[in-house]
Design a protein around this motif. Sequence first.
Motif, PDB file in Angstrom:
ATOM      1  N   GLU A 169       0.858  -1.176   0.000  1.00 17.05           N
ATOM      2  CA  GLU A 169       0.000   0.000   0.000  1.00 17.05           C
ATOM      3  C   GLU A 169       0.893   1.224   0.000  1.00 17.05           C
ATOM      4  O   GLU A 169       1.830   1.320   0.806  1.00 17.05           O
ATOM      5  CB  GLU A 169      -0.938  -0.025   1.206  1.00 17.05           C
ATOM      6  CG  GLU A 169      -1.949  -1.152   1.115  1.00 17.05           C
ATOM      7  CD  GLU A 169      -3.056  -1.069   2.134  1.00 17.05           C
ATOM      8  OE1 GLU A 169      -4.125  -1.654   1.894  1.00 17.05           O
ATOM      9  OE2 GLU A 169      -2.851  -0.420   3.180  1.00 17.05           O
ATOM     10  N   ILE A 170       0.613   2.157  -0.901  1.00 16.87           N
ATOM     11  CA  ILE A 170       1.506   3.284  -1.123  1.00 16.87           C
ATOM     12  C   ILE A 170       0.675   4.524  -1.444  1.00 16.87           C
ATOM     13  O   ILE A 170      -0.443   4.410  -1.979  1.00 16.87           O
ATOM     14  CB  ILE A 170       2.502   2.940  -2.265  1.00 16.87           C
ATOM     15  CG1 ILE A 170       3.703   3.872  -2.255  1.00 16.87           C
ATOM     16  CG2 ILE A 170       1.812   2.913  -3.616  1.00 16.87           C
ATOM     17  CD1 ILE A 170       4.862   3.343  -3.079  1.00 16.87           C
ATOM     18  N   SER A 171       1.184   5.678  -1.115  1.00 17.65           N
ATOM     19  CA  SER A 171       0.441   6.915  -1.344  1.00 17.65           C
ATOM     20  C   SER A 171       0.248   7.166  -2.839  1.00 17.65           C
ATOM     21  O   SER A 171       1.119   6.882  -3.654  1.00 17.65           O
ATOM     22  CB  SER A 171       1.187   8.097  -0.723  1.00 17.65           C
ATOM     23  OG  SER A 171       0.599   9.324  -1.119  1.00 17.65           O
ATOM     24  N   GLU A 172      -0.902   7.749  -3.185  1.00 18.60           N
ATOM     25  CA  GLU A 172      -1.176   8.049  -4.585  1.00 18.60           C
ATOM     26  C   GLU A 172      -0.248   9.113  -5.147  1.00 18.60           C
ATOM     27  O   GLU A 172      -0.130   9.244  -6.374  1.00 18.60           O
ATOM     28  CB  GLU A 172      -2.628   8.493  -4.758  1.00 18.60           C
ATOM     29  CG  GLU A 172      -2.959   9.818  -4.074  1.00 18.60           C
ATOM     30  CD  GLU A 172      -4.387  10.279  -4.345  1.00 18.60           C
ATOM     31  OE1 GLU A 172      -5.104   9.583  -5.105  1.00 18.60           O
ATOM     32  OE2 GLU A 172      -4.781  11.327  -3.817  1.00 18.60           O
ATOM     33  N   ASP A 174       2.993   9.094  -4.603  1.00 15.92           N
ATOM     34  CA  ASP A 174       4.284   8.459  -4.866  1.00 15.92           C
ATOM     35  C   ASP A 174       4.317   8.006  -6.330  1.00 15.92           C
ATOM     36  O   ASP A 174       3.353   7.413  -6.814  1.00 15.92           O
ATOM     37  CB  ASP A 174       4.460   7.253  -3.943  1.00 15.92           C
ATOM     38  CG  ASP A 174       5.860   6.665  -4.000  1.00 15.92           C
ATOM     39  OD1 ASP A 174       6.286   6.280  -5.105  1.00 15.92           O
ATOM     40  OD2 ASP A 174       6.517   6.584  -2.950  1.00 15.92           O
ATOM     41  N   SER A 177       3.012   4.645  -7.462  1.00 15.47           N
ATOM     42  CA  SER A 177       1.582   4.351  -7.427  1.00 15.47           C
ATOM     43  C   SER A 177       0.996   4.206  -8.829  1.00 15.47           C
ATOM     44  O   SER A 177      -0.099   3.674  -8.997  1.00 15.47           O
ATOM     45  CB  SER A 177       0.824   5.437  -6.667  1.00 15.47           C
ATOM     46  OG  SER A 177       0.846   6.664  -7.386  1.00 15.47           O
ATOM     47  N   ASN A 234       2.342   9.825   2.779  1.00 14.34           N
ATOM     48  CA  ASN A 234       3.542   9.561   1.985  1.00 14.34           C
ATOM     49  C   ASN A 234       4.789   9.418   2.856  1.00 14.34           C
ATOM     50  O   ASN A 234       5.886   9.868   2.491  1.00 14.34           O
ATOM     51  CB  ASN A 234       3.759  10.660   0.937  1.00 14.34           C
ATOM     52  CG  ASN A 234       4.651  10.195  -0.198  1.00 14.34           C
ATOM     53  OD1 ASN A 234       4.712   9.002  -0.504  1.00 14.34           O
ATOM     54  ND2 ASN A 234       5.358  11.127  -0.823  1.00 14.34           N
ATOM     55  N   PHE A 237       5.715   2.908   2.597  1.00 18.10           N
ATOM     56  CA  PHE A 237       4.791   1.921   2.042  1.00 18.10           C
ATOM     57  C   PHE A 237       4.542   0.837   3.089  1.00 18.10           C
ATOM     58  O   PHE A 237       5.354   0.619   3.986  1.00 18.10           O
ATOM     59  CB  PHE A 237       5.357   1.293   0.759  1.00 18.10           C
ATOM     60  CG  PHE A 237       6.541   0.401   0.994  1.00 18.10           C
ATOM     61  CD1 PHE A 237       6.395  -0.960   1.228  1.00 18.10           C
ATOM     62  CD2 PHE A 237       7.828   0.929   1.003  1.00 18.10           C
ATOM     63  CE1 PHE A 237       7.489  -1.779   1.459  1.00 18.10           C
ATOM     64  CE2 PHE A 237       8.935   0.121   1.233  1.00 18.10           C
ATOM     65  CZ  PHE A 237       8.766  -1.239   1.468  1.00 18.10           C
ATOM     66  N   ALA A 248      -3.661  -3.480  -9.561  1.00 18.37           N
ATOM     67  CA  ALA A 248      -3.572  -2.301  -8.709  1.00 18.37           C
ATOM     68  C   ALA A 248      -4.967  -1.719  -8.491  1.00 18.37           C
ATOM     69  O   ALA A 248      -5.835  -1.780  -9.364  1.00 18.37           O
ATOM     70  CB  ALA A 248      -2.651  -1.262  -9.349  1.00 18.37           C
ATOM     71  N   LYS A 254      -2.993   3.591  -2.568  1.00 17.90           N
ATOM     72  CA  LYS A 254      -3.044   2.648  -3.691  1.00 17.90           C
ATOM     73  C   LYS A 254      -2.500   1.295  -3.239  1.00 17.90           C
ATOM     74  O   LYS A 254      -1.544   1.213  -2.488  1.00 17.90           O
ATOM     75  CB  LYS A 254      -2.209   3.180  -4.864  1.00 17.90           C
ATOM     76  CG  LYS A 254      -2.709   4.491  -5.439  1.00 17.90           C
ATOM     77  CD  LYS A 254      -4.054   4.342  -6.121  1.00 17.90           C
ATOM     78  CE  LYS A 254      -3.956   3.541  -7.412  1.00 17.90           C
ATOM     79  NZ  LYS A 254      -3.216   4.247  -8.479  1.00 17.90           N
ATOM     80  N   ILE A 256      -0.860  -2.118  -4.683  1.00 18.41           N
ATOM     81  CA  ILE A 256      -0.175  -2.568  -5.883  1.00 18.41           C
ATOM     82  C   ILE A 256       0.412  -3.956  -5.635  1.00 18.41           C
ATOM     83  O   ILE A 256       1.025  -4.197  -4.589  1.00 18.41           O
ATOM     84  CB  ILE A 256       0.958  -1.587  -6.260  1.00 18.41           C
ATOM     85  CG1 ILE A 256       0.398  -0.171  -6.415  1.00 18.41           C
ATOM     86  CG2 ILE A 256       1.652  -2.021  -7.539  1.00 18.41           C
ATOM     87  CD1 ILE A 256       1.458   0.878  -6.605  1.00 18.41           C
TER      88      ILE A 256
END
Length: 295
Positions: A169-172, A174, A177, A234, A237, A248, A254, A256
Amino acid sequence: MLLRQLEYFCAVCEHGSFTRAAEDHFVSQSAISQQVKSMESELGVRLLERKGRGFAITPAGQVLYRKGSDILSQLDDLRFEVEGVANGYATSLTVGYLNRYDGWEVQAAVAAFAARHPGIEINAVGGSHDELYRMVVSGEADLVFNDRRRELSGDFVNLHLMTGFGYVEISEIDPLSERDAVSVRELKGRCAILIAAPEMAEVERTYYRDHLNFDCEFRFVGSREEGRMLVAGNHGFMPIEMRQSEGASGAIVKRIPLVDATGKQASQSYYAFWLKSRTSPLVEEFAEILKGLFV
């Protein structure tokens, strides 16, 4: 009113048939009919309205069926609890679950078990892999839902439930993403947010660094919600695992797929574990409920 009469009456209503009720209780149909008539005579009310070869439940019969079924269920729970105490069985159940697994099955199994056994106390406790292992070995947990990180032991019942697929899971905001998938190598130098209690932080750090080859900084949080707030800001992850293998997804945070060097999505086996020496009817029943939900 006798308990057996109530059992017979509720069975007739449940099946809609005197014949099937008699078969369930291993008695003759005439015996069932006689007991229902005796109960009607004792109560002074008509419970069933006979119509040719069938019958209809009267309003009074519907009340007795509804409340009588509740009473019989409570008596079953009482009998189970009394027999459990007499035979040395526990009258409570503690279930451990992996705190980074993002699925609904354990929660649903707890709810289903509680509905079946309102007289049995059930507790669910989240933890990291090693916390759960310690809990089940020490007897703090009767059963744990956990991933497999070591060889399966003959001291345990090892019930395979599913294969979990890896995601991050990662910030949109980044740049990663926008990717359809990301590899461990591409995460090098970033901050991995892991869910673990302070005393288990070094164990989780070692596992991710030495076994999963994450070359990252590590930051530890106490829950998925706390981790996702950091991801949204952010700050790094968060690796997670899910039952489904899909592309994704998500907005703000997000999700992925995490892949290996060959492009294959990372995966891990999940089991229900419990000590053979601590097997009980409660543990086995919960395990069957959980297995059914995963199937």
